[in-house]
Design a protein around this motif. Structure first.
Motif, PDB file in Angstrom:
ATOM      1  N   PHE A 234       0.607  56.471  57.116  1.00 18.69           N
ATOM      2  CA  PHE A 234       0.533  56.983  58.487  1.00 18.69           C
ATOM      3  C   PHE A 234       1.804  57.734  58.851  1.00 18.69           C
ATOM      4  N   VAL A 348      -5.247  60.482  66.706  1.00 22.22           N
ATOM      5  CA  VAL A 348      -5.230  60.019  65.315  1.00 22.22           C
ATOM      6  C   VAL A 348      -4.498  58.676  65.233  1.00 22.22           C
ATOM      7  N   GLU A 351      -6.749  55.914  66.800  1.00 19.62           N
ATOM      8  CA  GLU A 351      -7.850  55.520  65.929  1.00 19.62           C
ATOM      9  C   GLU A 351      -7.370  54.667  64.756  1.00 19.62           C
ATOM     10  N   SER A 352      -6.167  54.952  64.289  1.00 24.94           N
ATOM     11  CA  SER A 352      -5.583  54.120  63.234  1.00 24.94           C
ATOM     12  C   SER A 352      -5.370  52.693  63.729  1.00 24.94           C
ATOM     13  N   ARG A 364      -8.228  51.921  56.551  1.00 25.93           N
ATOM     14  CA  ARG A 364      -7.201  52.595  57.361  1.00 25.93           C
ATOM     15  C   ARG A 364      -6.256  53.387  56.466  1.00 25.93           C
ATOM     16  N   ILE A 367      -8.144  56.490  54.985  1.00 22.65           N
ATOM     17  CA  ILE A 367      -8.355  57.558  55.961  1.00 22.65           C
ATOM     18  C   ILE A 367      -7.049  58.272  56.266  1.00 22.65           C
ATOM     19  N   LEU A 368      -5.965  57.497  56.423  1.00 22.28           N
ATOM     20  CA  LEU A 368      -4.669  58.120  56.701  1.00 22.28           C
ATOM     21  C   LEU A 368      -4.195  58.969  55.522  1.00 22.28           C
ATOM     22  N   VAL A 371      -6.135  62.197  55.752  1.00 25.92           N
ATOM     23  CA  VAL A 371      -5.591  62.992  56.856  1.00 25.92           C
ATOM     24  C   VAL A 371      -4.241  63.613  56.464  1.00 25.92           C
ATOM     25  N   TRP A 404      -8.007  65.448  63.789  1.00 22.84           N
ATOM     26  CA  TRP A 404      -8.693  64.510  64.684  1.00 22.84           C
ATOM     27  C   TRP A 404     -10.169  64.372  64.310  1.00 22.84           C
ATOM     28  N   SER A 407     -10.319  62.173  61.292  1.00 20.23           N
ATOM     29  CA  SER A 407      -9.946  60.806  61.632  1.00 20.23           C
ATOM     30  C   SER A 407     -11.020  60.113  62.468  1.00 20.23           C
ATOM     31  N   SER A 410     -14.345  59.458  60.514  1.00 21.72           N
ATOM     32  CA  SER A 410     -14.151  58.409  59.504  1.00 21.72           C
ATOM     33  C   SER A 410     -13.941  57.047  60.144  1.00 21.72           C
ATOM     34  N   THR A 411     -13.140  57.006  61.201  1.00 23.21           N
ATOM     35  CA  THR A 411     -12.820  55.730  61.849  1.00 23.21           C
ATOM     36  C   THR A 411     -14.067  55.071  62.435  1.00 23.21           C
TER      37      THR A 411
END
Length: 437
Positions: A234, A348, A351-352, A364, A367-368, A371, A404, A407, A410-411
């Protein structure tokens, strides 16, 4: 229970939430004022190029600080939230984990220096800045995290304000008494962060006996490492832009970019206070944001607050470009150009935090990472395709919009795909020792 009694209990619960958020927000407000004083002093006390190097080294230190302790701050926070009597035991585990992580941190720091800073910034100045972030400011953050977990939001706010005040005093002192040299400020920054950490630990950390319980820690290593990986990714994707701008554009462009992003960072302070409350709410009530109206309402609130904050700041600088000093005036015309960047950037991060609250730490991290890779690739293309500063700053709005979209999709897919969970306190601590063990 009579309807009146139910209404009274509900009102008391809502009042408690409002009070806790007010404490968190007061810490953010205090930190906002002090951070602004600190930022203005440092940005104008150093040259634009040196400020770019300092800001990038500080960002590197923040990334490296997430390696420290191998993510064991996460189990400590969860314990502080739901099993407070184990705080001393898990504090001992964090201290041991931090010592074990130091060789990895040092090797990683050497790699960052060789790749991005060698020839631009002295190693002593770099070491002072990253040490301040890895050891001292991270220690202060741990004290804040534990107090938030314990529900002591007033104390946590006080720690944040005190730490920011100490750094602001050091920055003002540097402007008044210093020579403007980067090494001199780096050492002052190290000392200020050390004092702030000492005040936080002595004055605010819970007094519990440290007990070393390896069996408990081994049961949490997967959670710790996945959280550490997610946090490293992140902050790497969050701060990678500074490193890329430094390597592709040089210290001067990095300085302009660092000033702009620091102003954008100020818009995230109230959002992070709200994130803390949302995380704790989701830990206790996993289905709280299952409704799409609630989801989009929270997303819209984050976006509106973020854009409004930068719009106000940009409007002031448009009318009074020298309000924050001569060096900041160089970036003042660019603030409104990046108007929508804070909205997408803060979303972003929000959402994390949702994934962390629901225990989806592996997803998490994944996805990060995605991103971060997209951000790095798009930023390199943007810097090469639009060498004019105004053009690529404008392009950042589209870049963060793409991040965004990736993120958010996916989130929420991950949250809907995951099985409904019971409260985190029961699931995560199902193997914790019972009273008397």
């Amino acid at each position: 229970m009579p309807r009146t009694a139910v209404w009274i209990e509900s009102f008391k619960g809502n009042l408690s939430v409002i009070r806790d958020y007010a404490w968190l927000l007061s810490g953010s407000a205090g930190r906002l004022v002090l951070s602004l004083a600190y930022f203005v002093s440092v940005a104008n006390g150093l040259s634009v190029g040196d400020f770019g190097l300092f800001a990038t080294a500080s960002a590197t230190g923040i990334v490296l600080s997430r390696i420290g302790g191998f993510g064991f701050v996460s189990p400590l926070y969860r314990v502080a939230t739901v099993r407070q009597r184990l705080v001393g035991t898990y504090t001992a585990g964090l201290l041991v984990a931090f010592v074990l992580s130091l060789p990895v941190v040092v090797i990683a720091a050497g790699g960052f220096y060789a790749a991005f800073f060698e020839g631009e910034m002295g190693i002593a100045a770099f070491a002072a800045v990253v040490t301040a972030e890895i050891v001292f400011w991270r220690a202060l953050e741990v004290v804040v995290i534990v107090n938030n977990g314990l529900g002591r939001f007033g104390r946590a706010a006080s720690i944040v304000i005190a730490g920011s005040a100490i750094r602001a005093i050091a920055a003002v002192g540097f402007v008044v008494l210093g020579s403007g040299m980067l090494l001199e400020w780096s050492l002052a920054y190290l000392a200020a962060n050390g004092v702030a950490a000492l005040v936080a630990i002595i004055g605010f950390y819970p007094r519990q006996r440290l007990r070393f319980r390896p069996a408990l820690y081994l049961a949490r290593w997967r959670d710790s490492l996945s959280v550490a990986g997610a946090e490293i990714i992140f902050y790497l994707q969050s701060e990678l832009d500074k490193l890329l701008v430094l390597s592709l554009g040089g210290p001067q462009m990095a300085g302009i970019y660092a000033i702009l992003m620091r102003l954008i960072d100020l818009t995230a302070l109230p959002i992070r206070s709200a994130n803390t409350m949302i995380v704790q709410k989701l830990m206790r009530t996993p289905g709280w944001i299952s409704d799409w109206k609630m989801r989009w309402g929270l997303e819209a609130a984050v976006a509106v607050v973020s854009v409004a904050g930068l719009a106000v700041l940009g409007g002031i600088l448009h009318v009074f470009p020298n309000a924050l000093g001569r060096n900041v005036a160089d970036a003042a015309p660019l603030v409104l150009v990046a108007l929508f960047v804070p909205a997408f950037r803060n979303l972003v991060e929000y959402e994390s935090e949702l994934l962390y609250a629901r225990g989806r730490t592996g997803l998490r991290a994944l996805i990060l990472a995605i991103v971060g890779l997209i951000k790095a690739g798009l930023l390199v293309v943007l810097l090469r395709a639009a060498p004019d500063t105004t053009s690529w700053i404008l392009g950042l709005n589209g870049l963060f919009l793409v991040l965004w979209i990736v993120s958010a999709s996916s989130t929420y897919a991950a949250l809907d795909w995951s099985q409904p969970q019971r409260r985190v306190s029961r699931r995560w601590l199902r193997t914790a020792p019972q009273p008397g063990e």
